[in-house]
Design a protein around this motif. Structure first.
Motif, PDB file in Angstrom:
ATOM      1  N   LEU A 165      21.274  51.950  49.127  1.00 64.96           N
ATOM      2  CA  LEU A 165      19.870  51.560  49.530  1.00 64.96           C
ATOM      3  C   LEU A 165      19.523  50.149  49.383  1.00 64.96           C
ATOM      4  CD1 LEU A 165      17.988  54.804  47.996  1.00 64.96           C
ATOM      5  CD2 LEU A 165      18.030  53.920  50.798  1.00 64.96           C
ATOM      6  N   LEU A 166      19.904  49.597  48.146  1.00 68.19           N
ATOM      7  CA  LEU A 166      19.487  48.106  48.055  1.00 68.19           C
ATOM      8  C   LEU A 166      20.067  47.381  49.049  1.00 68.19           C
ATOM      9  CD1 LEU A 166      18.536  45.823  46.035  1.00 68.19           C
ATOM     10  CD2 LEU A 166      20.657  45.922  44.965  1.00 68.19           C
ATOM     11  N   GLN A 167      21.416  47.813  49.596  1.00 60.12           N
ATOM     12  CA  GLN A 167      22.091  46.790  50.486  1.00 60.12           C
ATOM     13  C   GLN A 167      21.573  46.857  51.773  1.00 60.12           C
ATOM     14  OE1 GLN A 167      25.845  48.430  49.821  1.00 60.12           O
ATOM     15  NE2 GLN A 167      26.511  46.398  48.716  1.00 60.12           N
ATOM     16  N   VAL A 168      20.910  47.921  52.212  1.00 61.23           N
ATOM     17  CA  VAL A 168      20.170  48.028  53.670  1.00 61.23           C
ATOM     18  C   VAL A 168      18.878  47.456  53.367  1.00 61.23           C
ATOM     19  CG1 VAL A 168      21.628  49.996  54.335  1.00 61.23           C
ATOM     20  CG2 VAL A 168      19.540  50.399  53.148  1.00 61.23           C
ATOM     21  N   CYS A 169      18.383  47.310  52.312  1.00 64.95           N
ATOM     22  CA  CYS A 169      16.723  46.804  52.216  1.00 64.95           C
ATOM     23  C   CYS A 169      16.860  45.378  51.997  1.00 64.95           C
ATOM     24  CB  CYS A 169      15.966  47.401  51.160  1.00 64.95           C
ATOM     25  SG  CYS A 169      15.634  48.895  51.431  1.00 64.95           S
ATOM     26  N   LEU A 170      18.081  44.693  51.936  1.00 65.69           N
ATOM     27  CA  LEU A 170      18.113  43.263  51.734  1.00 65.69           C
ATOM     28  C   LEU A 170      18.160  42.314  53.185  1.00 65.69           C
ATOM     29  CD1 LEU A 170      20.789  43.019  48.984  1.00 65.69           C
ATOM     30  CD2 LEU A 170      18.212  42.448  48.863  1.00 65.69           C
ATOM     31  N   ALA A 171      17.359  41.406  53.454  1.00 68.10           N
ATOM     32  CA  ALA A 171      17.041  40.937  54.651  1.00 68.10           C
ATOM     33  C   ALA A 171      18.346  39.804  54.795  1.00 68.10           C
ATOM     34  CB  ALA A 171      15.911  40.008  54.704  1.00 68.10           C
ATOM     35  N   ASP A 172      18.677  39.168  56.120  1.00 67.79           N
ATOM     36  CA  ASP A 172      19.785  38.556  56.048  1.00 67.79           C
ATOM     37  C   ASP A 172      19.493  36.974  55.541  1.00 67.79           C
ATOM     38  OD1 ASP A 172      21.144  40.359  57.615  1.00 67.79           O
ATOM     39  OD2 ASP A 172      20.322  39.753  59.499  1.00 67.79           O
ATOM     40  N   ASP A 173      18.386  36.640  55.174  1.00 68.21           N
ATOM     41  CA  ASP A 173      18.075  35.513  54.597  1.00 68.21           C
ATOM     42  C   ASP A 173      18.202  35.346  53.209  1.00 68.21           C
ATOM     43  OD1 ASP A 173      16.029  37.010  53.697  1.00 68.21           O
ATOM     44  OD2 ASP A 173      14.227  35.797  54.828  1.00 68.21           O
ATOM     45  N   LEU A 188      27.499  50.306  56.624  1.00 64.50           N
ATOM     46  CA  LEU A 188      27.786  49.413  55.458  1.00 64.50           C
ATOM     47  C   LEU A 188      29.285  49.278  55.244  1.00 64.50           C
ATOM     48  CD1 LEU A 188      25.202  50.574  52.911  1.00 64.50           C
ATOM     49  CD2 LEU A 188      25.459  48.573  54.041  1.00 64.50           C
ATOM     50  N   HIS A 189      29.529  47.945  55.125  1.00 69.05           N
ATOM     51  CA  HIS A 189      31.278  47.564  54.803  1.00 69.05           C
ATOM     52  C   HIS A 189      31.147  46.399  54.129  1.00 69.05           C
ATOM     53  CE1 HIS A 189      35.536  46.707  55.314  1.00 69.05           C
ATOM     54  NE2 HIS A 189      35.712  47.262  54.203  1.00 69.05           N
ATOM     55  N   LYS A 190      30.971  45.297  54.749  1.00 71.84           N
ATOM     56  CA  LYS A 190      31.038  43.953  54.528  1.00 71.84           C
ATOM     57  C   LYS A 190      29.712  43.293  54.586  1.00 71.84           C
ATOM     58  CE  LYS A 190      34.805  41.469  55.494  1.00 71.84           C
ATOM     59  NZ  LYS A 190      35.891  40.740  56.077  1.00 71.84           N
ATOM     60  N   LEU A 191      29.292  42.737  53.533  1.00 67.79           N
ATOM     61  CA  LEU A 191      27.913  41.861  53.714  1.00 67.79           C
ATOM     62  C   LEU A 191      28.329  40.331  53.388  1.00 67.79           C
ATOM     63  CD1 LEU A 191      27.126  44.875  52.527  1.00 67.79           C
ATOM     64  CD2 LEU A 191      24.902  43.958  52.731  1.00 67.79           C
ATOM     65  N   ASP A 192      28.039  39.497  54.230  1.00 68.97           N
ATOM     66  CA  ASP A 192      28.244  38.253  54.154  1.00 68.97           C
ATOM     67  C   ASP A 192      27.037  37.083  53.879  1.00 68.97           C
ATOM     68  OD1 ASP A 192      29.239  35.482  54.231  1.00 68.97           O
ATOM     69  OD2 ASP A 192      30.256  35.592  55.912  1.00 68.97           O
ATOM     70  N   TRP A 193      27.060  36.734  52.687  1.00 62.13           N
ATOM     71  CA  TRP A 193      25.858  36.012  52.050  1.00 62.13           C
ATOM     72  C   TRP A 193      26.031  34.453  52.095  1.00 62.13           C
ATOM     73  CZ3 TRP A 193      22.000  39.306  52.761  1.00 62.13           C
ATOM     74  CH2 TRP A 193      22.185  40.476  52.337  1.00 62.13           C
ATOM     75  N   THR A 194      27.262  34.146  52.523  1.00 61.91           N
ATOM     76  CA  THR A 194      27.677  32.743  52.422  1.00 61.91           C
ATOM     77  C   THR A 194      26.756  31.827  53.227  1.00 61.91           C
ATOM     78  OG1 THR A 194      29.310  32.981  54.161  1.00 61.91           O
ATOM     79  CG2 THR A 194      30.157  33.325  51.938  1.00 61.91           C
ATOM     80  N   GLY A 195      26.074  32.289  54.288  1.00 62.29           N
ATOM     81  CA  GLY A 195      25.244  31.465  55.233  1.00 62.29           C
ATOM     82  C   GLY A 195      23.817  31.406  54.876  1.00 62.29           C
ATOM     83  N   VAL A 196      23.588  32.158  53.723  1.00 62.50           N
ATOM     84  CA  VAL A 196      22.046  31.909  53.273  1.00 62.50           C
ATOM     85  C   VAL A 196      21.580  30.687  52.734  1.00 62.50           C
ATOM     86  CG1 VAL A 196      20.662  32.969  51.460  1.00 62.50           C
ATOM     87  CG2 VAL A 196      22.278  34.365  52.526  1.00 62.50           C
ATOM     88  N   GLY A 229      25.230  33.200  48.428  1.00 65.58           N
ATOM     89  CA  GLY A 229      26.203  34.038  47.675  1.00 65.58           C
ATOM     90  C   GLY A 229      27.653  34.143  48.365  1.00 65.58           C
ATOM     91  N   GLY A 230      28.326  35.183  48.031  1.00 65.49           N
ATOM     92  CA  GLY A 230      29.881  35.572  48.545  1.00 65.49           C
ATOM     93  C   GLY A 230      29.737  36.617  49.624  1.00 65.49           C
ATOM     94  N   VAL A 231      30.757  37.090  49.700  1.00 62.79           N
ATOM     95  CA  VAL A 231      30.987  38.318  50.768  1.00 62.79           C
ATOM     96  C   VAL A 231      31.084  39.591  49.786  1.00 62.79           C
ATOM     97  CG1 VAL A 231      32.427  39.472  52.373  1.00 62.79           C
ATOM     98  CG2 VAL A 231      32.016  37.064  52.332  1.00 62.79           C
ATOM     99  N   GLU A 232      30.120  40.471  49.957  1.00 62.53           N
ATOM    100  CA  GLU A 232      30.265  41.859  49.009  1.00 62.53           C
ATOM    101  C   GLU A 232      30.442  42.837  49.948  1.00 62.53           C
ATOM    102  OE1 GLU A 232      26.226  43.755  48.156  1.00 62.53           O
ATOM    103  OE2 GLU A 232      26.061  41.560  47.536  1.00 62.53           O
ATOM    104  N   PHE A 233      30.865  43.988  49.207  1.00 61.84           N
ATOM    105  CA  PHE A 233      31.048  45.138  49.855  1.00 61.84           C
ATOM    106  C   PHE A 233      30.240  46.437  49.418  1.00 61.84           C
ATOM    107  CE2 PHE A 233      34.704  42.521  50.160  1.00 61.84           C
ATOM    108  CZ  PHE A 233      35.258  42.431  51.662  1.00 61.84           C
ATOM    109  N   GLY A 234      30.150  47.284  50.237  1.00 61.99           N
ATOM    110  CA  GLY A 234      29.783  48.609  50.178  1.00 61.99           C
ATOM    111  C   GLY A 234      29.750  49.773  51.129  1.00 61.99           C
ATOM    112  N   LEU A 235      29.461  50.900  50.504  1.00 63.44           N
ATOM    113  CA  LEU A 235      29.810  52.011  51.621  1.00 63.44           C
ATOM    114  C   LEU A 235      28.639  53.032  51.373  1.00 63.44           C
ATOM    115  CD1 LEU A 235      33.693  52.872  50.945  1.00 63.44           C
ATOM    116  CD2 LEU A 235      32.720  51.312  52.836  1.00 63.44           C
ATOM    117  N   PRO A 236      28.384  53.943  52.691  1.00 64.79           N
ATOM    118  CA  PRO A 236      27.757  54.901  52.444  1.00 64.79           C
ATOM    119  C   PRO A 236      28.432  56.124  51.500  1.00 64.79           C
ATOM    120  CG  PRO A 236      28.166  54.412  54.783  1.00 64.79           C
ATOM    121  CD  PRO A 236      29.147  53.685  53.849  1.00 64.79           C
TER     122      PRO A 236
END
Length: 223
Positions: A126-134, A149-157, A162-169
């Motif tokens: 739920l936290l991961q889907v409520c985080l904006a791309d910025d 949900l699987h890979k979330l890439d925050w390196t371009g923020v 941040g880095g690349v984090e992972f998550g699943l339903p």
């Protein structure tokens, strides 16, 4: 995120006497240290940061446990340890957030003896889907598909990348556990204290009082 007490989460066994344990993504090794304090015969800490391992080594020496702590500079998705050689595997964030679950969960299973336990803590979907791309703090909008949900890439923020984090339903977590040969003992979704204020990492206290920021999975390898 909100400094939950171990006495409430009970991620570690109270008595680890005779156990061989491994921490995947150990960072500075404080969880490894707690396991040694609880009587573990040997603890192995794996991390891909040499700097973090240097700090862990210093802490271990200061507390006189260097002889029972083995530190490995490497990838928690592929650990240079034999099959079925550990009684307990833990990841407090570490591999649980920064490694691909389709790789590290089977690896944890390989490392465990029959009946051994895996416990890990990470960011709630739920936290991961409520985080904006910025990369701003979580809000009340759904910014991405829960089911994808699987890979979330925050390196371009732009700010505090941040880095690349992972998550699943949750349904996919359960399917993966069953496929690998784990049974689920417990799932925790910790709540924040009523008097919590301010912002911790990517969530405000107000948001966290309505929705979970973190989960704890407790699993056992089937005999």
């Amino acid at each position: 995120i909100w400094l939950h007490k171990e006495s409430n989460l009970k991620m570690l066994p109270d008595d680890m006497s005779g156990m061989r344990a491994i921490e995947l993504g150990c960072g500075t090794g404080y969880v490894s240290g707690w396991m040694l304090q609880r009587g573990a015969t040997e603890v192995v800490g794996v991390d891909n940061s040499e700097k973090q391992l240097e700090t862990a080594s210093t802490f271990a020496a200061e507390h006189g446990v260097s002889d029972r702590l083995k530190l490995i500079h490497g990838n928690a998705e592929c650990v240079d340890e034999p099959d079925a050689s550990f009684d307990f595997v833990i990841s407090e964030y570490g591999a649980a957030l920064w490694c691909d679950p389709y790789t590290w969960i089977p690896e944890a299973h390989r490392l465990l003896k029959s009946g051994g336990r895996l416990v890990f803590l990470g960011n709630h979907p739920l936290l991961q889907v409520c985080l904006a791309d910025d990369g701003e703090v979580a809000d009340k909008q759904l910014h991405r598909s829960y089911f994808d949900l699987h890979k979330l890439d925050w390196t371009g923020v732009t700010e505090d990348p941040g880095g690349v984090e992972f998550g699943l339903p949750f349904g996919e977590w359960i399917r993966l556990f069953k496929e690998c040969g784990f049974e689920i003992e417990e799932l925790l979704e910790p709540t924040v204290p009523d008097d919590a204020v301010g912002t911790q990492f990517c969530a405000t206290a107000a948001w966290s009082k309505q929705w979970p920021c973190e989960y704890v999975w407790k699993l056992r390898k089937l005999e």
